[in-house]
Design an enzyme around this catalytic site. Structure first.
Site, PDB file in Angstrom:
ATOM      1  N   CYS A   2       0.836  -1.195   0.000  1.00 25.51           N
ATOM      2  CA  CYS A   2       0.000   0.000   0.000  1.00 25.51           C
ATOM      3  C   CYS A   2       0.871   1.245   0.000  1.00 25.51           C
ATOM      4  CB  CYS A   2      -0.894   0.028   1.242  1.00 25.51           C
ATOM      5  SG  CYS A   2      -1.866  -1.478   1.463  1.00 25.51           S
ATOM      6  N   ARG A  50      -4.690   1.191  -0.785  1.00 26.83           N
ATOM      7  CA  ARG A  50      -4.400  -0.233  -0.618  1.00 26.83           C
ATOM      8  C   ARG A  50      -4.252  -0.970  -1.934  1.00 26.83           C
ATOM      9  NH1 ARG A  50      -8.056  -5.162   1.337  1.00 26.83           N
ATOM     10  NH2 ARG A  50      -6.400  -6.602   1.923  1.00 26.83           N
ATOM     11  N   LEU A  51      -3.194  -1.778  -2.000  1.00 27.45           N
ATOM     12  CA  LEU A  51      -3.055  -2.812  -3.011  1.00 27.45           C
ATOM     13  C   LEU A  51      -3.373  -4.121  -2.314  1.00 27.45           C
ATOM     14  CD1 LEU A  51      -2.145  -3.690  -5.894  1.00 27.45           C
ATOM     15  CD2 LEU A  51       0.153  -3.965  -4.958  1.00 27.45           C
ATOM     16  N   ALA A  52      -4.497  -4.714  -2.612  1.00 29.40           N
ATOM     17  CA  ALA A  52      -4.977  -5.882  -1.876  1.00 29.40           C
ATOM     18  C   ALA A  52      -4.246  -7.139  -2.315  1.00 29.40           C
ATOM     19  CB  ALA A  52      -6.481  -6.052  -2.085  1.00 29.40           C
ATOM     20  N   VAL A  53      -3.540  -7.770  -1.356  1.00 30.23           N
ATOM     21  CA  VAL A  53      -2.762  -8.975  -1.642  1.00 30.23           C
ATOM     22  C   VAL A  53      -3.166 -10.118  -0.719  1.00 30.23           C
ATOM     23  CG1 VAL A  53      -0.435  -9.968  -1.608  1.00 30.23           C
ATOM     24  CG2 VAL A  53      -0.799  -7.681  -2.564  1.00 30.23           C
ATOM     25  N   ASP A  99      -2.627  -9.623   7.449  1.00 26.46           N
ATOM     26  CA  ASP A  99      -1.463  -9.438   8.306  1.00 26.46           C
ATOM     27  C   ASP A  99      -1.505  -8.073   8.997  1.00 26.46           C
ATOM     28  OD1 ASP A  99      -1.093  -8.257   5.794  1.00 26.46           O
ATOM     29  OD2 ASP A  99       1.080  -8.441   5.860  1.00 26.46           O
ATOM     30  N   SER A 369      11.917 -11.051  -6.656  1.00 28.70           N
ATOM     31  CA  SER A 369      13.093 -10.504  -7.313  1.00 28.70           C
ATOM     32  C   SER A 369      14.364 -10.861  -6.534  1.00 28.70           C
ATOM     33  CB  SER A 369      12.951  -8.979  -7.438  1.00 28.70           C
ATOM     34  OG  SER A 369      14.020  -8.415  -8.154  1.00 28.70           O
ATOM     35  N   GLY A 370      15.524 -10.703  -7.176  1.00 26.48           N
ATOM     36  CA  GLY A 370      16.785 -11.177  -6.603  1.00 26.48           C
ATOM     37  C   GLY A 370      17.664 -10.148  -5.947  1.00 26.48           C
TER      38      GLY A 370
END
Length: 604
Positions: A2, A50-53, A99, A369-370
């Site tokens: 978010c 919010r980006l809902a994950v 969470d 990602s690395g």
């Protein structure tokens, strides 16, 4: 994932300031396209996009608990299931599966001590109406950004500077130190470029009360004697990676991996595939592999290695191919500067990453990602070159920036007044003073501990910012398994002789994943993120600069050396493809977009 924003003022009634709070929160809409919320009380205002994950339906923010105690939160906590069970055993009851609610109840149970228990990437703000106190917390490695702007009677805060600058109490002023920071390839902790603004340091928390502010470090790299032998060390690293990737695959929305064909991204993709099907994406430029020319940073193109890894592990792979016309679109530069809030000199390496993320977002909401593997395991060439290791400065500056200065087009009088070498030297001495040594450690082992610490605390933050800003600008959450603090603590304290036991870069990582990736990738030398080699891109940069000169009104012209500008514009095509010239051209064009679009006032 978010975007957060907020305002605390103990002398102002913020219930009359809703429009300003909404404006601050709205700047974070790209970070959070799925939902929005604004909570107000007389002295506090917390906003969230919010980006809902996790728990798409139930995780609305700001979230409240009895008190009221209110949280606005950005990030992911990967051990929230265990924490939830522990809190439930203590009598806490939960209304959602998110969470966020676990962190909120963790605060109710442990106060600011909740920060010590979190495993993840997060930036959060908690307003406790009972004690009239704000708590700001940032994750240990600084994966998620968090800025604040002290006021006489409170504070402004946000995930990005643009959220703070949307409040009229914060002005877009940049002083000499801010400009110096822009021109040095590193990161000074707490420096936010804009005058008066601060960045909360990784592993720190800030408490804001009526009586004032107090800053506390809750985590730092510490010296620990490494007693495991090589075999145990390799097995421990493999076990940690298995656990970390498993935790970071948890998502209620589509998830993928970013694949470059290097050891780091191949490891993450292979470990993810062991847990089930995984989509992978890679970036490419039209004609890049066919016309590739090795340079001082890249010895081979990514595409063959990407293809081999995807086939080897069986990922559902897609190449995102970009063309030069898109890369030279001025609207793209404006979007990237807007995403960063500041100018940069990486040019197409940023704009192409933005385009890659934008394309991935059509298919996935979360990507692995690395980042951090090179800094942690010693992957860069300069870890292994005596002239860089022994230099009395940051090793990457001794090599990459030795002949490449992004400020080459700046007015020389200004450049001399800024005295970048002294600024960098002071920053280097400050960083060295923080290094946690083992008792009796000396010689090469002592120096390599310094080199590793410098990379984790001064170089890695630049890459994490780049990944966060450009991904969140299109609503894509990027997770970085190699930044798990348990892995970082363990590997940081392994001796350099063990990190380099077979004479190669990233020896420990190669040994830990020898069964996961093809031999060709195990042997492959580090190759940085690709940059286009199409001379048409160079021509586009020079044409844009020429147009700015012809207008005579571009604000950046006041900062540039007119003779140097004329020289670079007049040079034959193909003569400015060195990193040095590209850096300086990109910075000049970014500076102009920034000065115009942000209304920057320079206080030099």
């Amino acid at each position: 994932m978010c975007g957060i924003a907020g305002w605390v003022d103990f002398e102002r009634d913020l219930t009359h300031e809703r429009a300003t709070g909404q404006a601050m929160t709205e700047t974070m809409c790209c970070r959070g396209p799925d939902d929005e919320g604004l909570w107000q009380s007389p002295h506090a205002m917390l906003g969230n996009r919010r980006l809902a994950v996790i728990d798409v339906e139930g995780g609305h923010m700001p979230m409240t608990a009895e008190g009221p105690v209110v949280i606005t939160y950005s990030g992911e906590v990967y051990n929230f299931v265990e924490l939830r069970a522990e809190l439930a055993a203590k009598g806490h009851r939960f209304r959602t599966r998110s969470d966020t609610e676990v962190v909120l109840h963790g605060y109710l149970e442990w106060g600011e001590g909740v920060a010590d228990r979190l495993n993840g990437m997060y930036a959060l703000a908690i307003w406790d109406d009972r004690s009239q106190e704000l708590l700001l917390v940032r994750d240990r490695m600084g994966i998620k950004p968090l800025y604040y702007y002290p006021l006489r009677d409170g504070v402004l805060f946000g995930s990005e500077p643009k959220a703070i600058l949307a409040n009229p109490l914060a002005e877009p002023v940049v002083d000499a130190d801010g400009l110096r920071e822009l021109l040095s390839m590193g990161r000074s902790p707490e420096q936010a470029i804009f005058k008066g603004m601060r960045e909360l340091r990784p592993g720190h928390l800030l408490r804001v009360r009526r009586e004032g502010r107090s800053l506390r470090r809750y985590w730092a790299l510490e010296p620990r004697e490494h007693t495991d032998d090589l075999d145990v060390t390799v097995r421990t690293i493999r076990g940690l990676l298995e656990d970390i990737v498993g935790r970071q695959l948890v998502s209620d929305v589509p998830l993928c991996s970013l694949l470059s064909g290097g050891l780091d991204s191949s490891t993450i993709t292979a470990l993810a595939k062991k847990r089930g099907q995984i989509r992978s994406f890679a970036v490419d430029f039209a004609g890049y592999a066919e016309n590739f020319q090795p340079d001082d940073l890249r010895g081979d193109p990514d595409r063959p290695f990407v293809k081999e890894l995807a086939e080897y592990v069986g990922s559902d792979h897609t190449d995102i191919t970009l063309d030069t016309a898109e890369l030279t679109d001025p609207r793209l530069r404006s979007a990237v500067v807007r995403a960063y809030d500041i100018p940069n000199f990486l040019g197409d390496m940023n704009s192409s990453l933005y385009m890659l993320f934008r394309a991935i977002r059509e298919h996935s909401t979360v990507a692995l990602s690395g980042e951090s593997a090179d800094e942690l395991f010693g992957g860069y060439a300069w870890f292994h070159l005596p002239q860089a290791v022994e230099a009395d400065t940051f090793p990457w500056l001794a090599m990459v920036m030795r002949d490449h200065n992004p400020g080459d087009l700046l007015d020389q009088g200004l450049f001399e007044r800024l005295d970048i070498p002294s600024f960098v030297a002071d920053s280097y001495r400050t960083a060295l003073a923080e290094v946690p040594y083992l008792p009796g450690q000396n010689g090469h082992e002592r120096r390599m501990r310094e080199v590793c610490y410098l990379h984790l605390t001064r170089f890695l933050p630049v890459l994490l910012d780049r990944k966060d800003r450009l991904s969140m600008a299109v609503g894509l959450e990027v997770r970085v398994p190699f930044c798990d603090h348990r892995l970082v603590e363990y590997v940081f304290n392994t001796p350099w002789a063990m990190k380099n036991f077979d004479g190669r870069e990233k020896s420990l990582l190669r040994a830990a994943v020898v069964d996961l990736v093809p031999e060709s990738i195990l042997r492959r030398v580090k190759s940085p993120y690709p940059a286009t080699q199409d001379v048409a891109y160079e021509q586009g940069l020079r044409d844009t600069l020429r147009d700015l000169v012809h207008t005579g009104k571009a604000p950046v012209l006041d900062l540039l050396d007119a003779a140097a500008v004329r020289e670079i514009i007049a040079a034959p095509v193909g003569k400015t493809t060195t990193t040095m010239s590209r850096f300086s051209l990109e910075l000049a064009l970014d500076l102009n977009v920034w000065l115009e679009s942000y209304g920057i006032r320079l206080d030099l």
